[in-house]
Design a protein around this motif. Sequence first.
Motif, mmCIF file in Angstrom:
data_model
loop_
_atom_site.group_PDB
_atom_site.id
_atom_site.type_symbol
_atom_site.label_atom_id
_atom_site.label_comp_id
_atom_site.label_asym_id
_atom_site.label_seq_id
_atom_site.Cartn_x
_atom_site.Cartn_y
_atom_site.Cartn_z
ATOM 1 N N LEU A 202 57.523 34.847 42.369
ATOM 2 C CA LEU A 202 56.192 34.262 42.556
ATOM 3 C C LEU A 202 56.200 33.020 43.441
ATOM 4 C CD1 LEU A 202 54.826 34.727 38.914
ATOM 5 C CD2 LEU A 202 54.161 36.021 40.942
ATOM 6 N N GLU B 35 53.420 40.936 47.528
ATOM 7 C CA GLU B 35 53.159 42.388 47.542
ATOM 8 C C GLU B 35 53.645 43.044 48.831
ATOM 9 O OE1 GLU B 35 50.891 39.982 47.673
ATOM 10 O OE2 GLU B 35 48.884 40.739 48.115
ATOM 11 N N SER C 119 51.985 47.597 37.612
ATOM 12 C CA SER C 119 53.131 46.760 37.252
ATOM 13 C C SER C 119 52.672 45.372 36.796
ATOM 14 C CB SER C 119 54.072 46.601 38.444
ATOM 15 O OG SER C 119 54.612 47.839 38.796
ATOM 16 N N LEU C 120 51.536 44.928 37.328
ATOM 17 C CA LEU C 120 51.042 43.611 36.934
ATOM 18 C C LEU C 120 50.662 43.573 35.459
ATOM 19 C CD1 LEU C 120 48.907 42.593 40.058
ATOM 20 C CD2 LEU C 120 51.141 41.703 39.392
ATOM 21 N N SER C 121 50.505 44.748 34.857
ATOM 22 C CA SER C 121 50.182 44.775 33.423
ATOM 23 C C SER C 121 51.330 44.166 32.609
ATOM 24 C CB SER C 121 49.896 46.205 32.957
ATOM 25 O OG SER C 121 51.088 46.966 33.014
ATOM 26 N N PHE D 36 52.511 41.384 32.932
ATOM 27 C CA PHE D 36 52.198 39.979 32.673
ATOM 28 C C PHE D 36 51.248 39.839 31.484
ATOM 29 C CE2 PHE D 36 53.533 39.932 37.086
ATOM 30 C CZ PHE D 36 54.291 38.772 37.155
ATOM 31 N N SER E 7 44.979 44.621 44.419
ATOM 32 C CA SER E 7 46.293 44.031 44.129
ATOM 33 C C SER E 7 46.283 42.537 44.437
ATOM 34 C CB SER E 7 47.378 44.683 44.979
ATOM 35 O OG SER E 7 47.467 46.027 44.696
ATOM 36 N N LEU F 28 46.813 39.788 41.555
ATOM 37 C CA LEU F 28 48.007 38.936 41.669
ATOM 38 C C LEU F 28 47.594 37.461 41.641
ATOM 39 C CD1 LEU F 28 51.088 38.738 42.072
ATOM 40 C CD2 LEU F 28 50.683 38.772 44.532
ATOM 41 N N VAL G 153 46.978 36.540 38.116
ATOM 42 C CA VAL G 153 48.262 36.418 37.401
ATOM 43 C C VAL G 153 48.894 35.067 37.704
ATOM 44 C CG1 VAL G 153 50.651 37.257 37.413
ATOM 45 C CG2 VAL G 153 48.781 38.869 37.122
ATOM 46 N N ARG G 154 48.899 34.697 38.972
ATOM 47 C CA ARG G 154 49.491 33.410 39.380
ATOM 48 C C ARG G 154 48.809 32.248 38.641
ATOM 49 N NH1 ARG G 154 52.819 33.503 43.913
ATOM 50 N NH2 ARG G 154 52.552 35.293 45.289
#
Lengths: 265, 263
Positions: free
Chosen positions: B95, B102, B163-165, B167, B247, B251, B254-255
């Motif tokens: 990150l 990505e 894939s972000l799931s 987190f 995405s 993302l 998420v960050r």
Amino acid sequence: MTHYLALALAALRLQFATWKQYRVDYTAGVLTVLLEQALTLVLFSVIFTHVPQVRGWTFPEMLVLYGLNRMALGLADTLGESLWWVGSYAQDGSLLLYKLRPLGVLFQLLTERIHFERISGCLTGLILVLHGASAAGVEWTAGKVATVLLFVLLGAFIYLGLMILGAAVAMRVIGSLDAITTLWSLTEFAKYPLPIFGRTGAFLLTFVVPLALTGYVPAALLLDEHTRTAGTIALAEALVAAGAFFGLCLLAWSWALRAYEGTGN
Amino acid sequence: MIPYTANLRVGFQLALAYRRAAAVWVVGELALLVAFYFLWRAVFLSVPAGSFADRDFAAFYLYLLTARLAARFTGGPAWGFFAQRVRVGTVVYDLVQPVELEYALLARWLGQKAGQLVMALPAYATAAFVSGAWSAGEWRLGWFFLSLVVGFACAYFFEFLMSLSAFYTSAQQGINEAKALVVALLSGAFFPIDLLPDRYALLASLLPFQAFIYLPARMLQPSMPESEIFRGLAVQLFWLLVLAASSRFLLGRVRQRFNVQGG
């Protein structure tokens, strides 16, 4: 032996308690089993909307075959799921820890994570068998029930053997996390009636990788229409072949494990 | 641009480094193709006219070959991109890198898949020759590979989103398996989605999964008119934009919320 049995029971209790804590995983796991079966059922329904039968097998009969196959797989999957991880354990070196413990590595792996949700595959398989058999006009007898139970158990051992073999390959071919997935491709053959693969295919699937015993043979014995074709397979020899297959898979596992030396420091 | 081309190169070399793994995979894939060959040949033999849903066997099997090739090329990692790294916390290194995460990951994954494709192509070509499917093809290879790459990018961004799931939940195994099966069913990996009953075919045509496998595999089909090629590519590009934008958005979220306990 008593020691191993006690440990297995303790692991079973522990795994059941753990499993109850991860409800999302459980639900997703059941969903996965259902979706996996739905995928094949959709394929069957696509085929049978265009043709009434494939090599003499109708849709309900295919359901019986597939259902029996799923019951065997469900049992094997419940226990053998951890074997899918052996490739990554070998790659990061953690497999060495299993080797150092005073217990069989295979036993540790089989009891490490028991996927109770996979039993749902057995149940849905049973539903498919009952539904298909009813539509195909099967008359149930005690002998037929015993045949189903015997072959489901046998099929579970064959599947477990295949998983063990895949894990052994994954241990040797580092970087091939797909080794079991790759070997798993062979199970595609188990979903369909044996006659479609011709004589050579039928021989290979009965006596070399005895996947025919996980679905086709018990289904044919159950369905009066096909019993005659199943009778042409020497059952005693097929059962010996299944035992030999499982034994060879265990030998391959032992060989791979003996040769595994970790990843260094 | 340098970090991305470097990632592409690293991915390609990584694939070549695991040659034996690729060989094991090709063997398994060929087993699957053989099983399909016998199944569908039996189905075609059961049809009195010899054609199934207006297709002959060679063209149908060619579809299966190209669909399996596309499925392999567009398939994501079994456990997503981040699950393990989120669990142990090392995802923070990803990150904080001064690159667009990505796209760096896309470059590496593309390199890896291209390496695998180079090694697997001879096996597929041999299967096409041996089965006779070769003769049925409309060999628009340029369009096919273009569509395959766009399909790869669509599948990648979908995989990235899923894939972000990692987190948000640790229940990754079930999610990944369920995702793989939905994709397999609705992307045309095992049979053309137009063979589905009308309402399900309509549903599949409204979802992004057709862009991963079905549309690239259709490019070589003799029944595909030239005008359909552009329509197919337009659909793929539409989904590529939607998935890439989603995405980027997720993302960003998420960050903002992700917190790694240090010390």
